[in-house]
Structure formats: structure tokens, C-alpha cells
Design a protein around this motif. Sequence first.
Motif, PDB file in Angstrom:
ATOM      1  N   ARG A 181       0.775  -1.130  -0.094  1.00  0.00           N
ATOM      2  CA  ARG A 181       0.023  -0.063  -0.135  1.00  0.00           C
ATOM      3  C   ARG A 181       0.956   1.427  -0.015  1.00  0.00           C
ATOM      4  O   ARG A 181       0.717   2.220  -0.839  1.00  0.00           O
ATOM      5  CB  ARG A 181      -0.651   0.018   1.217  1.00  0.00           C
ATOM      6  CG  ARG A 181      -1.713   1.166   1.472  1.00  0.00           C
ATOM      7  CD  ARG A 181      -2.515   1.306   2.530  1.00  0.00           C
ATOM      8  NE  ARG A 181      -1.368   1.420   3.724  1.00  0.00           N
ATOM      9  CZ  ARG A 181      -0.821   2.315   4.140  1.00  0.00           C
ATOM     10  NH1 ARG A 181      -0.871   3.481   3.509  1.00  0.00           N
ATOM     11  NH2 ARG A 181       0.123   2.160   5.113  1.00  0.00           N
ATOM     12  N   LYS A 182       1.699   1.297   0.872  1.00  0.00           N
ATOM     13  CA  LYS A 182       2.757   2.372   0.998  1.00  0.00           C
ATOM     14  C   LYS A 182       3.364   2.679  -0.203  1.00  0.00           C
ATOM     15  O   LYS A 182       3.737   3.740  -0.810  1.00  0.00           O
ATOM     16  CB  LYS A 182       3.579   2.368   2.106  1.00  0.00           C
ATOM     17  CG  LYS A 182       2.750   2.361   3.420  1.00  0.00           C
ATOM     18  CD  LYS A 182       3.683   2.533   4.816  1.00  0.00           C
ATOM     19  CE  LYS A 182       4.388   1.158   4.982  1.00  0.00           C
ATOM     20  NZ  LYS A 182       5.308   1.117   6.231  1.00  0.00           N
ATOM     21  N   SER A 184       2.889   1.707  -3.265  1.00  0.00           N
ATOM     22  CA  SER A 184       1.958   1.981  -4.394  1.00  0.00           C
ATOM     23  C   SER A 184       1.549   3.698  -4.047  1.00  0.00           C
ATOM     24  O   SER A 184       0.898   3.888  -5.349  1.00  0.00           O
ATOM     25  CB  SER A 184       0.994   0.954  -4.450  1.00  0.00           C
ATOM     26  OG  SER A 184       1.398  -0.528  -4.631  1.00  0.00           O
ATOM     27  N   VAL A 186      -0.889   4.817  -2.048  1.00  0.00           N
ATOM     28  CA  VAL A 186      -1.993   4.899  -1.359  1.00  0.00           C
ATOM     29  C   VAL A 186      -2.169   5.382  -0.050  1.00  0.00           C
ATOM     30  O   VAL A 186      -1.372   4.783   0.731  1.00  0.00           O
ATOM     31  CB  VAL A 186      -2.929   3.459  -1.504  1.00  0.00           C
ATOM     32  CG1 VAL A 186      -4.098   3.739  -0.827  1.00  0.00           C
ATOM     33  CG2 VAL A 186      -2.822   2.957  -3.002  1.00  0.00           C
ATOM     34  N   GLN A 188      -3.249   6.986   3.695  1.00  0.00           N
ATOM     35  CA  GLN A 188      -3.978   6.052   4.664  1.00  0.00           C
ATOM     36  C   GLN A 188      -4.360   7.102   5.992  1.00  0.00           C
ATOM     37  O   GLN A 188      -3.512   7.955   6.319  1.00  0.00           O
ATOM     38  CB  GLN A 188      -3.195   4.924   5.435  1.00  0.00           C
ATOM     39  CG  GLN A 188      -3.810   4.339   6.631  1.00  0.00           C
ATOM     40  CD  GLN A 188      -2.881   3.334   7.164  1.00  0.00           C
ATOM     41  OE1 GLN A 188      -2.001   3.797   7.928  1.00  0.00           O
ATOM     42  NE2 GLN A 188      -3.285   1.857   6.997  1.00  0.00           N
ATOM     43  N   ALA A 286      -7.675   3.189   4.375  1.00  0.00           N
ATOM     44  CA  ALA A 286      -6.803   3.540   3.127  1.00  0.00           C
ATOM     45  C   ALA A 286      -7.815   4.509   2.282  1.00  0.00           C
ATOM     46  O   ALA A 286      -9.149   4.368   2.368  1.00  0.00           O
ATOM     47  CB  ALA A 286      -6.447   2.364   2.450  1.00  0.00           C
ATOM     48  N   GLU A 287      -7.276   5.237   1.938  1.00  0.00           N
ATOM     49  CA  GLU A 287      -7.849   6.151   0.892  1.00  0.00           C
ATOM     50  C   GLU A 287      -8.424   5.825  -0.414  1.00  0.00           C
ATOM     51  O   GLU A 287      -9.631   6.150  -0.487  1.00  0.00           O
ATOM     52  CB  GLU A 287      -6.709   7.249   0.396  1.00  0.00           C
ATOM     53  CG  GLU A 287      -6.255   8.492   1.420  1.00  0.00           C
ATOM     54  CD  GLU A 287      -5.321   9.374   1.042  1.00  0.00           C
ATOM     55  OE1 GLU A 287      -4.977   9.205  -0.205  1.00  0.00           O
ATOM     56  OE2 GLU A 287      -4.750  10.279   1.585  1.00  0.00           O
ATOM     57  N   ASN A 288      -7.942   4.766  -0.561  1.00  0.00           N
ATOM     58  CA  ASN A 288      -8.546   3.841  -1.726  1.00  0.00           C
ATOM     59  C   ASN A 288      -8.413   2.560  -1.579  1.00  0.00           C
ATOM     60  O   ASN A 288      -7.307   2.054  -0.922  1.00  0.00           O
ATOM     61  CB  ASN A 288      -8.174   4.276  -3.327  1.00  0.00           C
ATOM     62  CG  ASN A 288      -8.173   5.948  -3.425  1.00  0.00           C
ATOM     63  OD1 ASN A 288      -9.553   6.130  -3.671  1.00  0.00           O
ATOM     64  ND2 ASN A 288      -7.402   6.562  -3.492  1.00  0.00           N
ATOM     65  N   ALA A 291      -6.452   0.655  -7.227  1.00  0.00           N
ATOM     66  CA  ALA A 291      -5.981   1.460  -8.169  1.00  0.00           C
ATOM     67  C   ALA A 291      -5.760   0.729  -9.443  1.00  0.00           C
ATOM     68  O   ALA A 291      -5.968  -0.477  -9.429  1.00  0.00           O
ATOM     69  CB  ALA A 291      -4.763   1.964  -7.353  1.00  0.00           C
ATOM     70  N   LYS A 339      -8.702  -0.418 -13.257  1.00  0.00           N
ATOM     71  CA  LYS A 339      -9.397   0.120 -12.163  1.00  0.00           C
ATOM     72  C   LYS A 339     -10.801  -0.050 -12.004  1.00  0.00           C
ATOM     73  O   LYS A 339     -11.651  -0.111 -11.024  1.00  0.00           O
ATOM     74  CB  LYS A 339      -8.930   1.526 -11.908  1.00  0.00           C
ATOM     75  CG  LYS A 339      -9.444   2.285 -10.628  1.00  0.00           C
ATOM     76  CD  LYS A 339      -8.543   3.556 -10.592  1.00  0.00           C
ATOM     77  CE  LYS A 339      -9.402   4.354  -9.069  1.00  0.00           C
ATOM     78  NZ  LYS A 339      -8.650   5.652  -9.157  1.00  0.00           N
ATOM     79  N   GLU A 346     -14.682  -2.021  -4.449  1.00  0.00           N
ATOM     80  CA  GLU A 346     -14.300  -0.944  -3.664  1.00  0.00           C
ATOM     81  C   GLU A 346     -15.721  -0.366  -3.025  1.00  0.00           C
ATOM     82  O   GLU A 346     -15.908   0.065  -1.876  1.00  0.00           O
ATOM     83  CB  GLU A 346     -13.540   0.059  -4.323  1.00  0.00           C
ATOM     84  CG  GLU A 346     -13.121   1.453  -3.361  1.00  0.00           C
ATOM     85  CD  GLU A 346     -12.441   2.343  -3.975  1.00  0.00           C
ATOM     86  OE1 GLU A 346     -11.438   2.743  -3.521  1.00  0.00           O
ATOM     87  OE2 GLU A 346     -12.816   2.880  -5.134  1.00  0.00           O
TER      88      GLU A 346
END
Length: 402
Positions: A181-182, A184, A186, A188, A286-288, A291, A339, A346
Motif C-alpha cells: 500500500r505504502k 504504491s 495509497v 492512509q 486507506a484512501e482507496n 488503483a 481500475k 471498492e
Amino acid sequence: MPASNKNQSNVDYDVIIVGGGMVGLSLAGLLLEQNNKVAVIDPKAVESDWPEDSIGQRVSAITRASERLFKQIRAWEFIGEHEKAPYQRMFVWDGESSRGKIEFDASLVAEKNIGHIVENRVLRRALFQSIERDRQLDWLCPERCLSVDYQQDYAKLELESGRQITARLLVAADGAFSWLRKTSGVGQEQKPYGHKAIVCAVKTQNSHQHTAWQRFDHHGPLAFLPLADEHYCSIVWSVDEAYADQLLALGHEAFAERLSQTFESTLGVVSLASKPVAFPLIERTAENMVAHRLALIGDAAHTIHPLAGQGVNLGFSDAIELSKVIDQSLQKGADIGLKHRLRPFERARKSEARAMQLAMQGFKRLFEQEVPLIQMARSHGLALSDKHPLLKQKLIRKAMGL
């Protein structure tokens, strides 16, 4: 079902799952059923053997929905009867008032039990055993990722061993501190609860009666979760950080005495069966969750307060929903890593996770109140709810994931 369309890009795998914990392995089982070629990467080998009289430090309350998942991917059969503890009842009470209590019984919804308490190490071992011989699976362990590169038609991972592998979709299942996650990019959001959760196994003088017990007071919730032996429980004691540090500074006997007092000696004298350990509780979002060529599941996507025992079950539901969305793309011959193809996953999962997070925030705030009027209203609310079978049936079914 035919394998996915490889003409779109020459890749090594359909899906690479970074993280071979319970949630990552459950997704792998579902994807292998769809005949996807899957790699799972994890730095830690699956524990398969331990002393017979030992008790795992961490346990999970497995809902009926999660149990169905394990049965579907044939993992449930690898969990021995002595390794899972079904519970028929849940008893919750307000420690600030003798009148505030509510009891749930599986018989209210014509079920044999509400769920099972299973050690995390047992769950991970069973999930791995259910897929380890599948020819479509590559288990890359112990292994770590060094870098990730997203291209139009594929994603590429460089591994610590020097190997480079590609896939049409990467899945971050590597926990709350997710490397994928980090790396990529994205973001948090984090909201500390101001609590630490103390966990350990205990032996109780009286039988746990196949009941999950939970007591609330202004310090936080204390749960006694029944294990297979009727005189053993796993506890989760969530309290403010300063008080947690005070408790951990006590000797084992003093800690057990304080634990028994707080639990109002409901199960008689309590003694420790393992060393208490604590970890900070933080709500993470996570914001998303998706992706380009990336999806996040489990703690990599969201974490919640453990007072309802739903954290890992949210992750299992993520795996179920993601596998459905992937299967829908496969049925249409579409690229599973785009996506817009992942957005239905999502939309479905982000809303449910957020609703659970808000509910946990509300419960925490409600029970940490020390204002007498609020305590009285809270107590009466529990007592009134306990007298409404239809409401209790609805709450039980929700807790079971039905």
C-alpha cells in the motif's frame, strides 16, 4: 472455468497476493477455485507444529459467513474439533450498573451456535493446507518484496531473492503496515483510539459455559472468549494506554487478581495461562481500496477496534467480494487489473467497513462516559433491548454475518 485470457499481456500470474496471512490465504483459495494462476508472497513460514498444551496468543471469533467461506475452499476440514470452540451464547453487561445487560442465544435464530473461537495460528495453517498442493499456486516464502512497477498491461514485483515476477493484478494483504500500500502511493488516514488491547490466555475456576462474555466499564471492554477446554479462555482487555501500562507492570498474580476483580469473578478464580502482551489500537482507513492493477484487502485496507471481534471477518468478506468481482471480469473476458473493473469491489466493501468503524467509535464513546445520567440511560437501553426478541434476533444474525 477457463483460465484468464493471457493474450492481453504475457504475465507470470493472474494475481499476486502480497501477504500470506489468514485473509491473503483465503483469497488465494477462492481465486484458485476460479482456475487463476496465483502467487502468494510472505516473509514468515506457516507455523504447523507447536506443543500440545500451548495456547496461541491471538484468536479470532469466526462468524457463520466466514465458516462458510472456509468450508467452500475446504479449509474447515483441516481444523480439528479440539481446535475450534463453538459458543452458543453471548453475555454483555455494563460494569457500571447491575441492571444493564443483554444476552444472546443461538437458539433465538434456530442455530446450534453463534460462531467459533479459533486460534489464528490454527486458521492460517488450515488455510495453507487447503491450497498448498494446488498446481496453480506458487508459495513464495520466506520472501520479501523490494520494489513494484506498474505498467499499462501488468504490474511487476522485484523480490529480495533477485527474482522479478509479473501479474495482471496485485493484492495488498500484508497487514496494517502494508508495504505494498505504502509503496504504491495509497494514502492512509489514522485515528488512534487511545486504547491498548491486552491479550493472553487464562484458566478459569468455573466452566465458560460455551459463552462469549464481555463486560464494559469506563476503562474499556473486557472480553472472555471460550476456548475448546471449558476452563480456558482467551481474553481481550481494551483499556486506555496509561492504565494498560499500569496493568502490564503488575506481576502475574497481581494482574490475574485485577483481571478477576474487573470481571466480577464471573467465572471464579482466574489464573494466567500465557504472558499478557499489548498492542495499540488505531483505526486505519486507506484512501482507496483499488488503483490501476492494485486492490487492498483486510488490515491493509482498514482496521477497527476489536470490541465486536469483527476485524478479521471484515477481511474475509473483502476476499469474498474481490473474488466475485474478478470472476465477473473473467466471465466477460475482461482485464481483471483495470481500475474500473475493480470499482464495484471498492464500493461494496468501503461502505461496510466505514459503517463498522463508525459503530465501534460510537460504542467506545458511549461506554467510556462517566457521567451518571449517561450511564443510567446506557444501562436502561441495554436492559430494554434484552427484552425484545426480534431486535436480538436481528443483532445475532448481523453478528453471524447472515
